[in-house]
Enzyme design. Structure first.
Site, short mmCIF file in Angstrom:
data_model
loop_
_atom_site.label_atom_id
_atom_site.label_comp_id
_atom_site.label_asym_id
_atom_site.label_seq_id
_atom_site.Cartn_x
_atom_site.Cartn_y
_atom_site.Cartn_z
N LYS A 104 0.84 -1.15 -0.02
CA LYS A 104 -0.07 -0.05 0.01
C LYS A 104 0.94 1.41 0.00
O LYS A 104 2.03 1.41 0.60
CB LYS A 104 -0.85 0.10 1.12
CG LYS A 104 -1.74 1.26 1.27
CD LYS A 104 -2.41 1.16 2.61
CE LYS A 104 -3.36 2.37 2.89
NZ LYS A 104 -2.35 3.59 2.95
N LYS A 108 7.28 1.17 1.97
CA LYS A 108 7.89 0.10 1.19
C LYS A 108 9.32 0.57 0.77
O LYS A 108 10.15 -0.38 0.59
CB LYS A 108 6.78 -0.03 -0.16
CG LYS A 108 7.20 -0.95 -1.31
CD LYS A 108 6.08 -0.98 -2.00
CE LYS A 108 5.45 0.06 -2.67
NZ LYS A 108 6.30 1.34 -3.00
N LYS A 137 7.52 9.34 -8.66
CA LYS A 137 8.01 10.07 -7.75
C LYS A 137 9.70 9.92 -7.81
O LYS A 137 10.27 10.77 -6.96
CB LYS A 137 7.34 9.76 -6.22
CG LYS A 137 6.05 10.20 -6.02
CD LYS A 137 5.51 10.21 -4.70
CE LYS A 137 6.03 9.07 -3.71
NZ LYS A 137 5.89 7.73 -4.31
N ASP A 177 0.19 0.41 -4.37
CA ASP A 177 -0.99 -1.01 -4.51
C ASP A 177 -1.51 -0.88 -5.80
O ASP A 177 -2.50 -1.61 -5.87
CB ASP A 177 -1.72 -1.03 -3.39
CG ASP A 177 -2.68 0.21 -3.14
OD1 ASP A 177 -2.46 1.43 -3.89
OD2 ASP A 177 -3.35 0.55 -2.21
#
Length: 300
Positions: free
Chosen positions: A20, A25, A51, A138
């Site tokens: 998510k 992450k 990003k 996700d």
């Protein structure tokens, strides 16, 4: 997946990390990459997020992206050299950022495909022992599910909450679909910055999948992202953080053992919604102990 000495362990091990958005992450990916490097492996981490900040914790700055470099060269792949797109990170980890189109324009998944194409032409896939794809949030549409086409294992980062596990379940569905045509397995879940694991345990009991590690709620993990340093680098000046590094080393060791992994059977959305909602709406009360049981417990 490697059950006998066939030489398979000399092949490049490819990992795809999903989870998510905002779950930590990229921080987790960078620390796993560092842990793999500490185990003596030559590692390439590929950020697959517009990003382009996946590798920030390894490099300390936002490296130029592959899509920007391709545009500068008018997409003449033959004019691009490895040093144009591959940058040095902590512990010798090499870093690549795919980049992406401007917000609201174009397809980020297309960029992932172009990144893989370029790296293959540069023979990068043959030069590393481990390649780790850190993939956007996700989102598991066709484009951002593309790293699963190349991966041996998927790792899903989650926490002990409803939304993260709901996203993990959808990612597991993508792994199952890709595993129909690719030698892909789910290595397991990684619980990140969570003080409890009861909801994680409830989920994995329901769908049956491994849990590689659950990292406690450690503020320094969040701080490491802000500082642009891995926990391993921070531990060099603050040895009290070495115990945090052990969590990532444990994950690395499990992956390097080439576990069998699973082809997950995700829960249907409505069934999972009921399962997770019931956990919050109908919390189980701890069993009431008799006076004799309480006395026995005190005497232990």
């Amino acid at each position: 997946m490697c059950t006998e000495d066939t030489g398979e362990d000399t092949l490049t091990l490819k990992l795809a990390v999903y989870g998510k958005g905002g779950i930590g992450k990229s921080t987790t990916s960078c620390n796993i990459s560092a842990a793999l490097a500490k185990r003596g492996k030559k590692v390439l981490q590929i950020g697959c997020d517009p990003k382009h900040d996946s590798t920030f914790t390894l490099t300390g700055f936002l490296i130029p992206t592959i899509i920007d470099t391709l545009q500068e060269k008018d997409f003449h792949y033959e004019d691009i050299w490895p040093e144009d797109v591959i940058y040095d990170g902590y512990a010798g980890v090499k870093c690549v950022e795919a980049g992406g189109p401007p917000a609201g324009a174009g397809c980020g998944g297309y960029v992932v495909g172009e990144t893989v194409k370029l790296l293959k032409e540069l023979n990068a896939f043959d030069e590393f022992e481990v390649i780790l794809f850190d993939v956007l949030g996700d989102v598991v549409c066709g484009g951002f599910a593309a790293p699963l086409n190349y991966a041996d294992y998927c790792l899903i980062v989650t926490d002990n909450g409803f939304d993260a596990l709901f996203a993990a379940n959808r990612i597991a569905a993508s792994v199952r679909e890709k595993a129909r045509t690719h030698p892909l397995r789910l290595a397991g879940l990684i619980g990140n910055r969570t003080s409890k694991r009861d909801l994680i345990d409830k989920y994995v009991d329901h769908v049956t999948m491994p849990v590689l590690e659950v990292l406690p709620l450690i503020e320094d993990i969040r701080v490491s992202r802000v500082k642009g340093k891995t926990l391993f680098e921070m531990a060099e000046s603050d040895p009290s953080l070495s115990y945090v590094c052990d969590y990532y080393l444990n994950i690395a060791d499990q992956i390097l053992s080439r576990p069998e992994g699973v082809v997950p059977s995700e829960s249907p959305d409505r069934e999972l919604f009921t399962l997770l909602s019931d956990f919050y709406l109908n919390p189980k009360e701890p069993p009431v102990m008799s006076a004799d049981e309480e006395l026995d417990l005190m005497m232990v």
